[in-house]
Design a protein around this motif. Sequence first.
Motif, short mmCIF file in Angstrom:
data_model
loop_
_atom_site.label_atom_id
_atom_site.label_comp_id
_atom_site.label_asym_id
_atom_site.label_seq_id
_atom_site.Cartn_x
_atom_site.Cartn_y
_atom_site.Cartn_z
N LEU A 1 0.85 -1.19 0.00
CA LEU A 1 0.00 0.00 0.00
C LEU A 1 0.88 1.24 0.00
O LEU A 1 1.92 1.28 0.68
CB LEU A 1 -0.91 0.02 1.23
CG LEU A 1 -1.94 -1.11 1.33
CD1 LEU A 1 -2.52 -1.15 2.74
CD2 LEU A 1 -3.04 -0.92 0.32
N TYR B 1 1.19 5.11 1.00
CA TYR B 1 0.60 6.10 1.90
C TYR B 1 1.63 7.19 2.14
O TYR B 1 2.73 6.93 2.63
CB TYR B 1 0.17 5.45 3.22
CG TYR B 1 -0.43 6.41 4.23
CD1 TYR B 1 -1.65 7.03 3.98
CD2 TYR B 1 0.23 6.69 5.42
CE1 TYR B 1 -2.20 7.90 4.90
CE2 TYR B 1 -0.32 7.57 6.35
CZ TYR B 1 -1.54 8.17 6.08
OH TYR B 1 -2.09 9.04 7.00
N ARG B 2 1.25 8.43 1.77
CA ARG B 2 2.14 9.58 1.93
C ARG B 2 3.50 9.35 1.27
O ARG B 2 4.56 9.51 1.89
CB ARG B 2 2.31 9.95 3.41
CG ARG B 2 1.02 10.47 4.04
CD ARG B 2 1.24 10.90 5.48
NE ARG B 2 0.01 11.44 6.05
CZ ARG B 2 -0.12 11.84 7.33
NH1 ARG B 2 0.93 11.75 8.13
NH2 ARG B 2 -1.25 12.32 7.77
N VAL C 1 -2.48 0.29 7.69
CA VAL C 1 -2.24 1.50 6.91
C VAL C 1 -3.55 1.94 6.26
O VAL C 1 -4.33 1.09 5.80
CB VAL C 1 -1.16 1.22 5.84
CG1 VAL C 1 -0.96 2.44 4.94
CG2 VAL C 1 0.16 0.84 6.50
N PRO C 2 -3.83 3.25 6.24
CA PRO C 2 -5.05 3.72 5.56
C PRO C 2 -5.13 3.18 4.14
O PRO C 2 -4.16 3.19 3.39
CB PRO C 2 -4.90 5.24 5.58
CG PRO C 2 -4.08 5.51 6.80
CD PRO C 2 -3.11 4.36 6.89
N GLY C 3 -6.32 2.72 3.76
CA GLY C 3 -6.51 2.08 2.48
C GLY C 3 -6.60 0.57 2.57
O GLY C 3 -6.89 -0.10 1.57
N SER C 4 -6.34 0.04 3.76
CA SER C 4 -6.43 -1.40 3.95
C SER C 4 -7.89 -1.83 3.99
O SER C 4 -8.82 -1.02 4.13
CB SER C 4 -5.72 -1.82 5.25
OG SER C 4 -4.37 -1.48 5.22
#
Length: 847
Positions: A64, A66-67, A97-100
Amino acid sequence: MARGKLRIYLGAAPGVGKTYAMLSEAHRRVERGTDCVVGLVEHHDRPRTEVMLHGLEQVPRRELVYRDAVFTEMDVDAVLARRPAVALVDELAHTNVPGSRNTKRWQDVEELLAAGVDVISTVNIQHLESLGDVVESITGVRQRETVPDEVVRRADQIELVDMSPQALRRRMAHGNVYKPDKVDAALSNYFRPGNLTALRELALLWVADRVDEYLRQYRGEHDIRTTWQARERIVVGLTGGPEGRTLIRRAARLAEKGAGGEVLAVYISRSDGLTSASPEELALQRTLVEDLGGTFHHVVGDDVPSALLEFARGVNATQIVLGSSRRKAWQYVFGPGVGATVARESGPDLDVHIVTHEEAAKGRGLPVARGARLGRSRSIAGWLVGVAGPVVLTLLLTNVSPNLGLANDMLLFLSLTVAAALLGGLLPALASAAFGSMLLNYFFAPPLYRFTISDPKNIVAIAVFFGVAVAVASVVDLAARRTQQAARLRAESEILSFLAGSVLRGETALGALLERVRETFGMESVALLERQSDVDPWTCAGSVGPRPVGRPEDADVDMPVGENMALALSGRFLPAEDRRVLGAFAAQAAVVLDRQRLVDRAEEGRKLAEGNRIRTALLAAVSHDLRTPLAGIKAAVTSLRSDDVEWSEEDRAELLEGIESGADRLAHLVGNLLDMSRLQTGTVTPLVRDIDLDEVVPMALVGVPEGSVELDIPETLPMVGVDKGLLERAVANIVENAVKYSPEATPVMVSASAHGGRVEVRVADRGRGVPDEAKDRIFEPFQRYGDAPRGSGVGLGLAVARGFVEAMGGTLSAEDTPGGGLTMVLTLQAASGAAAPGPGVPARATG
C-alpha cells in the motif's frame, strides 16, 4: 460453516518471545500434517525469530502507498483464497495503513475466523483497551494501538509467555530484541525493572481472571457444586450490625496468609421484615472491604443460610467467616441460628470460621418472624400439625386425661389450629379447625361417639370454637402476608437505596452496575442492548456473565428502556413483582451509559479546546517571538554578504556575535516548545538517581550573566532523588526567569535547605512581584506576566520547569519575597536513607 478457533500468545512486554512461541507451535502443527501458513509475522530483524520462518509457507503481503511511502500489510483476500487450516497473524492490536481492507488487524482476524480458518496470534498486555490508563500511569507512555478486551477474551486458548524482568533486560543488552543503538534508551525508560515487574503482574492477574472465567464456565456446564480449592476465596457474611467491621478485618488477615487470597463480603436481605440493617453501617462496611482490596455483594434470599452457601459455592469460595450470634440464650428457641446452620450444611469443601466480637450475646432485638412465602418443609409441617395433631391430641385426652372438661379440650385444639397457621398458613389452619370441631363433637360432646349434640350450650361452644379458630387462622395468615409484603418492600428499598447511593457517589462503571443486577436477581448473564432505530440490529453496550444474549427476544427477562434500548437477563424467569426493581436498574444503566459517553465527549472536547489554545498560542509565538531572532540573524547575514560595504573586523565580529546570540535565543525557544510538547503528550520519563544539589545547581547557572546570581547551597544537605538533566533544565528556566525580572545590580538569591524528608530550593528576586491571584497562572503555557518585553520568550519557561519538577515527584510554587519580589520554591524528595543535615558551614558562591 463452523467458526475458526483463535489461540493467542499473551506477553507482558515486547521481546518476551511471543512470536517465537507462535512459530514454534506452527512448526509442530506442520510436522503433524496440519495445513499451516504465515499470514503475517513481524520478526523485527531478530535473527532467531527470522530463522523460525524457514520451512513455513508465507502468503505474499499486500503493498500500500501512503504519503509517498510503500507499506506492506496482510493480504486478507489472499489468505481467504488460500484457505489454510491455520493462519499465523502477528501483533493483533496493530493499526493497518489507511486504504487497507479493515482499520485494525484484529478485524482482519475476525474475517478469517468467520470463514472457518483457525488463527494463532500475539498481543502484549499493554495493548488491551481497558488497561491503557493503568499502563500509562506505570510507564508514562500512552499506547496508541489497542485491541478491545472482549476480542481477546473470546479466544479459545490464551497462553501466557512469561519472562522475568532480569532475563528480559539481559536479552535486551545482548541485542536480541532491539538494535544496539536503541538498547540504552529502552533499558533506561520503558524497560526499567519496576515497569517490567508491574506489567508482568498485570499480565499474570489478567490471565488468572481468565482462568477463573474458564473454571466457572466448566463448573456450570458440568453442574459441579462442590468447591475446588484452587485459590483462597473468603466469603464474609454480614448482617449490617457493628460486628461486620471486625469480620472484614479478620477475613483480610486470613486472605493475606495465602498468595492471591480474595475477600468477598456479602449482605443478604432476608424476608422476615422485622430486623433491619443500618444503611449507614452497611455503607461503612462496603467502604472498608473495598479499601482492603475486597468486593461487596448484595443478595436477596429468603433462607439466609442457604443463600449464603449458594453464593459461596457460586464464587468457588474456600472459607466462610461469620460472627458469633448476637442472640440471647432464650432466643435460640426459634432455631439454631445462621452460623450453626451454615457450619452444619457447609460440607467438607467449605471451612467456616465463627469469629467472636464485642456484640456477641447482647441481643438481636425482635425474634425471627415467620414469612408467608413458605418452603415445602414448612407446608408439610403445617398440614401434619393441622391434621395429625388433633388425632394425637384426641388419643392423649381420651386415654391419659379424659376428664379435663370440654372448655379445656377446646383450648388445646385451638392451640393446634394456631400452630398450624404459624407453620403452614391459612389452609392447614382451616383444615385443623374443621377437623378439630368434628373430633370435639364425636369424642368430647355428649352423647359421645356420635355426631349429634344433646346440650345446646355445647353446640354454641363448638360453633364459637370453629369461628374463633377460623378468625385466628385468618389473622395469622394476614399478618404473615403483611410481613411478606413489608419484607419485600424493605428489600426493594435497600436495593434502591444502594442504587441511589451509587448515583450520588458518581459511580459510572456500567460493568459494575450490570454485575449488581446479575447478583441481585441470581441471573447467569446480563446485557444492555441498544440500536439506532427500529430497523437496525441490536448491539451490546455492555454485558456480564457467560453467553449474553444478542437480542431482547432471546432473553428470559427483558426490560425496555425507552424505544431503542433494553436490559436483557438470562438464567431464569422473574416474577412480576420483581420487575419494578429491575426497571429502576434498567433506567440507571441507561443513565450510566449516557454519562460515560458524555464524559468521553467532554474529555474529547477538552482535549480539542486545549489543543486549539496551544495551537493559537504557538502561532502567536511563531508570528513574533520566533521571527524576531530569525529577522536579526537574517539581517546580520545579509549585511555580511553585502559587497557594497567593507566591514571592519570589529563590525564583522559584532555582526557574528548578533548571529550567535540570535541563534542561541532561537534554540532556547525551540527547546522550550519541544519540552512543552513532551509534557503535553506525557512522554517525559525521568531517570531518578541520588545526587547532590551542588552537582546540579551550579551547572544550571552557565547561561546567566556573570554576577547576576548569588548561590547558597550548604554542603551538608542530604542527597535528592531526581533526574539530573530534568532538574538542571528546570532550575535554569527558573533562574533565567528571575534574572529577567530582577533589577540591574541586584543579584538573584538561590538557596537550599532541608526540612524532614524534603529538600527545598528557593530562587528569590527583587522584581515587581506577582499578585496572589496570578501566582498559579504564571505556570500555565504561553503566559507572560506584566510588562515582559516582546521577544523575551514565549512564556514556556516556568510551565516546562513545573512539568519537569512534578514528573520527578516534586513541587514548584511561587510566593512573595520579603521586602518585595517573587520567590520560586522548588521542593524535592530527599534520597531514601539520607542522613539528616548536621551543623556545618554553608557554601556560598556567586554565579
